[in-house]
Enzyme design. Sequence first.
Site, PDB file in Angstrom:
ATOM      1  N   GLY A 162       0.837  -1.210   0.000  1.00 37.02           N
ATOM      2  CA  GLY A 162       0.000   0.000   0.000  1.00 37.02           C
ATOM      3  C   GLY A 162       0.870   1.258   0.000  1.00 37.02           C
ATOM      4  O   GLY A 162       0.595   2.214  -0.727  1.00 37.02           O
ATOM      5  N   HIS A 163       1.946   1.246   0.824  1.00 38.39           N
ATOM      6  CA  HIS A 163       2.869   2.393   0.815  1.00 38.39           C
ATOM      7  C   HIS A 163       3.618   2.464  -0.521  1.00 38.39           C
ATOM      8  O   HIS A 163       3.845   3.551  -1.059  1.00 38.39           O
ATOM      9  CB  HIS A 163       3.914   2.244   1.923  1.00 38.39           C
ATOM     10  CG  HIS A 163       3.343   2.250   3.314  1.00 38.39           C
ATOM     11  ND1 HIS A 163       3.357   1.138   4.120  1.00 38.39           N
ATOM     12  CD2 HIS A 163       2.762   3.238   4.032  1.00 38.39           C
ATOM     13  CE1 HIS A 163       2.804   1.449   5.280  1.00 38.39           C
ATOM     14  NE2 HIS A 163       2.434   2.707   5.256  1.00 38.39           N
TER      15      HIS A 163
END
Length: 324
Positions: free
Chosen positions: A36-37
Amino acid sequence: MTLARSRDDLAAALAVDDRTGAPRAVAMTMGALHQGHFDLVTEAARLVGPGGTVVVTIFVNPLQFAAGEDLEAYPRTLEADVEGLVSILRAPDGEDALIVGRLIVFAPTPEVMYPDGDPAVRVDPGPIATVLEGATRPTHFAGVLQVVLTLMHLTRPRWALFGRKDAQQLAIVRAMVRDLAVPVEIVPVEIRREADGLAMSSRNAYLTAQEREQALALSRALAAGREAARAGADAAGVRTAALEVLEKAPGVEVDYAAVVDPDSFVDLSGAGLGLPGGSVQPAGAVELAGPSQPVGPVLLALAAKVGTTRLIDNALITCGGPVA
Ligand code: PAF
């Protein structure tokens, strides 16, 4: 890759862009990086292009944790995070070459971030911060804005990327940038999910195997809300459909299911904010006034505890029917 641990290191690294005019984007994180990052970082790389600079900040911000929350336990994995960032930005044909001009990782200590101790001047996140996440964590968003605004000043990006997973954070950061005329463009990035639907979060690491299975109730509840909307449900019907799934799920303790305007966080379901199935406002909450008819997609936002881990998830949904 430049690892900046002090404000001076960071300023020296950014001075290169000031000379060359290279465009810059920042992705702010608390580390324990996951896909996600990396999606934020990939989008940052796309925005700045091959000659641009991507800054990733890694800082577990004490100001956004209340007493008794997981500040000490929060995973800190700087070395692995830096390796992950370099590998995500590595050019396909080069050992050391990156797909952007430069990657700067700013990983300050609390003393570097807050050199005078607790900041005396504070950012007030306003009414959106009193509901939903703010009802459970009343000091959280003030702490988030304090660090976000400070990091914006330190990194001076053209773009700052924020995940849609923290939808309320995104709305509050956007409101701050608008209301305080911060010269940065906020770019939202889609939620990254595991193959089975669980939204990625650094806190998923706290889940046991059984809890991880139980946590899938959140994405199932979003699917139920989406399905209800497709069948013509209004905001109240969407909320009910999602809440039913959560309430039936074993091992899941519902905190809230809400349907709100994604920018103002005005309640659109008529249920009141913060409490599942109730209309009573949490202490200190402000009932935000707004339109009775949503224009554009609504935000179905969920929070629940699975074991001792509090999870949030959300989806933007287009309602089929009129709102009561
Ligand atoms: O979303 C997060 O990880 C944090 O709230 C942020 C934006 C990095 C501020 O500490």
